[in-house]
Scaffold this motif. Sequence first.
Motif, PDB file in Angstrom:
ATOM      1  N   LEU A   9       0.954  -1.304   0.044  1.00 34.68           N
ATOM      2  CA  LEU A   9      -0.093   0.116   0.013  1.00 34.68           C
ATOM      3  C   LEU A   9       0.829   1.222  -0.036  1.00 34.68           C
ATOM      4  O   LEU A   9       1.704   1.604   0.793  1.00 34.68           O
ATOM      5  CB  LEU A   9      -1.054   0.153   1.384  1.00 34.68           C
ATOM      6  CG  LEU A   9      -1.973   1.154   1.359  1.00 34.68           C
ATOM      7  CD1 LEU A   9      -2.804   1.393   0.369  1.00 34.68           C
ATOM      8  CD2 LEU A   9      -2.446   1.126   2.818  1.00 34.68           C
ATOM      9  N   ALA A  10       0.715   1.847  -1.085  1.00 30.44           N
ATOM     10  CA  ALA A  10       1.665   3.126  -1.058  1.00 30.44           C
ATOM     11  C   ALA A  10       0.856   4.383  -0.716  1.00 30.44           C
ATOM     12  O   ALA A  10       0.112   5.310  -1.618  1.00 30.44           O
ATOM     13  CB  ALA A  10       2.080   3.462  -2.707  1.00 30.44           C
ATOM     14  N   SER A  11       0.333   4.430   0.609  1.00 30.54           N
ATOM     15  CA  SER A  11      -0.287   5.533   1.172  1.00 30.54           C
ATOM     16  C   SER A  11      -0.200   5.688   2.570  1.00 30.54           C
ATOM     17  O   SER A  11      -0.064   4.739   3.308  1.00 30.54           O
ATOM     18  CB  SER A  11      -1.971   5.248   1.076  1.00 30.54           C
ATOM     19  OG  SER A  11      -2.641   6.078   1.594  1.00 30.54           O
ATOM     20  N   GLY A  12       0.266   7.107   2.651  1.00 30.85           N
ATOM     21  CA  GLY A  12       0.576   7.481   4.139  1.00 30.85           C
ATOM     22  C   GLY A  12      -0.726   7.886   4.997  1.00 30.85           C
ATOM     23  O   GLY A  12      -0.718   8.338   6.118  1.00 30.85           O
ATOM     24  N   GLU A  33       7.634  10.152  -2.320  1.00 29.41           N
ATOM     25  CA  GLU A  33       6.961  11.718  -2.631  1.00 29.41           C
ATOM     26  C   GLU A  33       6.624  11.822  -4.074  1.00 29.41           C
ATOM     27  O   GLU A  33       7.652  11.309  -5.170  1.00 29.41           O
ATOM     28  CB  GLU A  33       8.213  12.620  -2.349  1.00 29.41           C
ATOM     29  CG  GLU A  33       8.352  12.840  -0.819  1.00 29.41           C
ATOM     30  CD  GLU A  33       6.916  13.471  -0.155  1.00 29.41           C
ATOM     31  OE1 GLU A  33       6.414  14.435  -0.680  1.00 29.41           O
ATOM     32  OE2 GLU A  33       6.435  13.136   0.987  1.00 29.41           O
ATOM     33  N   VAL A  34       5.938  12.198  -4.343  1.00 26.32           N
ATOM     34  CA  VAL A  34       5.164  12.354  -5.833  1.00 26.32           C
ATOM     35  C   VAL A  34       4.627  14.019  -6.060  1.00 26.32           C
ATOM     36  O   VAL A  34       3.718  14.261  -4.975  1.00 26.32           O
ATOM     37  CB  VAL A  34       4.167  11.288  -6.178  1.00 26.32           C
ATOM     38  CG1 VAL A  34       3.774  11.665  -7.674  1.00 26.32           C
ATOM     39  CG2 VAL A  34       4.810   9.828  -6.193  1.00 26.32           C
ATOM     40  N   ALA A  56       1.846   5.197  -8.880  1.00 30.34           N
ATOM     41  CA  ALA A  56       2.494   3.992  -9.216  1.00 30.34           C
ATOM     42  C   ALA A  56       3.647   3.911 -10.093  1.00 30.34           C
ATOM     43  O   ALA A  56       4.723   3.068  -9.716  1.00 30.34           O
ATOM     44  CB  ALA A  56       1.136   3.205  -9.867  1.00 30.34           C
ATOM     45  N   LYS A  57       3.517   4.786 -11.010  1.00 30.96           N
ATOM     46  CA  LYS A  57       4.784   5.146 -11.826  1.00 30.96           C
ATOM     47  C   LYS A  57       6.099   5.387 -10.807  1.00 30.96           C
ATOM     48  O   LYS A  57       7.317   4.886 -11.489  1.00 30.96           O
ATOM     49  CB  LYS A  57       4.878   6.261 -12.901  1.00 30.96           C
ATOM     50  CG  LYS A  57       3.807   5.575 -13.923  1.00 30.96           C
ATOM     51  CD  LYS A  57       3.722   6.756 -15.020  1.00 30.96           C
ATOM     52  CE  LYS A  57       2.660   6.225 -16.185  1.00 30.96           C
ATOM     53  NZ  LYS A  57       1.396   6.932 -16.096  1.00 30.96           N
ATOM     54  N   ALA A  58       6.118   5.875  -9.911  1.00 30.49           N
ATOM     55  CA  ALA A  58       7.070   6.456  -9.106  1.00 30.49           C
ATOM     56  C   ALA A  58       7.784   5.023  -8.465  1.00 30.49           C
ATOM     57  O   ALA A  58       9.054   4.913  -8.067  1.00 30.49           O
ATOM     58  CB  ALA A  58       6.741   7.024  -7.558  1.00 30.49           C
ATOM     59  N   PHE A  59       7.166   3.905  -8.684  1.00 30.64           N
ATOM     60  CA  PHE A  59       7.613   2.470  -8.368  1.00 30.64           C
ATOM     61  C   PHE A  59       8.145   1.649  -9.286  1.00 30.64           C
ATOM     62  O   PHE A  59       8.475   0.351  -9.122  1.00 30.64           O
ATOM     63  CB  PHE A  59       6.798   1.732  -7.441  1.00 30.64           C
ATOM     64  CG  PHE A  59       6.332   2.356  -6.020  1.00 30.64           C
ATOM     65  CD1 PHE A  59       7.223   2.010  -4.935  1.00 30.64           C
ATOM     66  CD2 PHE A  59       5.305   3.430  -5.984  1.00 30.64           C
ATOM     67  CE1 PHE A  59       6.535   2.501  -3.905  1.00 30.64           C
ATOM     68  CE2 PHE A  59       5.171   4.020  -4.715  1.00 30.64           C
ATOM     69  CZ  PHE A  59       5.607   3.407  -3.479  1.00 30.64           C
ATOM     70  N   ASP A  60       8.197   2.304 -10.622  1.00 27.09           N
ATOM     71  CA  ASP A  60       8.599   1.364 -11.737  1.00 27.09           C
ATOM     72  C   ASP A  60      10.042   0.851 -11.334  1.00 27.09           C
ATOM     73  O   ASP A  60      10.863   1.415 -10.912  1.00 27.09           O
ATOM     74  CB  ASP A  60       8.849   2.615 -13.099  1.00 27.09           C
ATOM     75  CG  ASP A  60       7.477   2.913 -13.820  1.00 27.09           C
ATOM     76  OD1 ASP A  60       6.489   1.954 -13.200  1.00 27.09           O
ATOM     77  OD2 ASP A  60       7.446   3.437 -14.524  1.00 27.09           O
ATOM     78  N   GLY A  61       9.858  -0.825 -11.889  1.00 28.65           N
ATOM     79  CA  GLY A  61      11.323  -1.510 -11.779  1.00 28.65           C
ATOM     80  C   GLY A  61      11.616  -1.749 -10.294  1.00 28.65           C
ATOM     81  O   GLY A  61      12.315  -2.586 -10.168  1.00 28.65           O
TER      82      GLY A  61
END
Length: 192
Positions: A9-12, A33-34, A56-61
């Motif tokens: 989960l990418a949520s604070g 941070e985005v 989601a793209k911040a986690f690419d790869g």
Amino acid sequence: MDKKYKIVLASGSPRRQQFFKDFDLEFEVRLKEVDEIYPNHLKAEEITNFLAELKAKAFDGELAQNEVLITSDTLVWLNGKALGKPKDYDDAFAILKSLSNDTHEVITSVCFTTTEKSETIFDVTKVTFSELSDDAIRYYLDNYKPFDKAGAYGIQEWIGLIGITKIEGSYTNVVGLPTEKVYNYLTNLLSN
């Protein structure tokens, strides 16, 4: 539920994290941070879809084969205008004043990303406020400080108890996550 995927989960947001605890699903929180900037021509759910996918793209790869990443974005849509998180006290006051005695939409998009694919769902809930006095707005801002919330309010807080006359759609969507849709999506993903 089969543990085919590990949930990330990418949520604070404490509210979103609590929903996942309440699902009785194991999950891990990972934050990045985005800059939540979107093209001006986007409207309503196009904005929240874009921002959930941007997060989601911040986690690419960075995802493992067995991980599903969940990113989301919520905004308040009033009279053709997006209302995000307030910049400061005065902005929060102006936002709540604009919501007073009117109906707005709360839109939440949730993006599910694995190494194979990415899919975004969204939900829309209509919320109607009664007329809010300046004193009530100030009391709420002074005591609840909703500066991290889209539309400058939390439906589960004092302002929701005293000001909301009608809600059409998912309550949890207004809190920040359309839980029924998210749970069903995850159930299908984790059991296939």
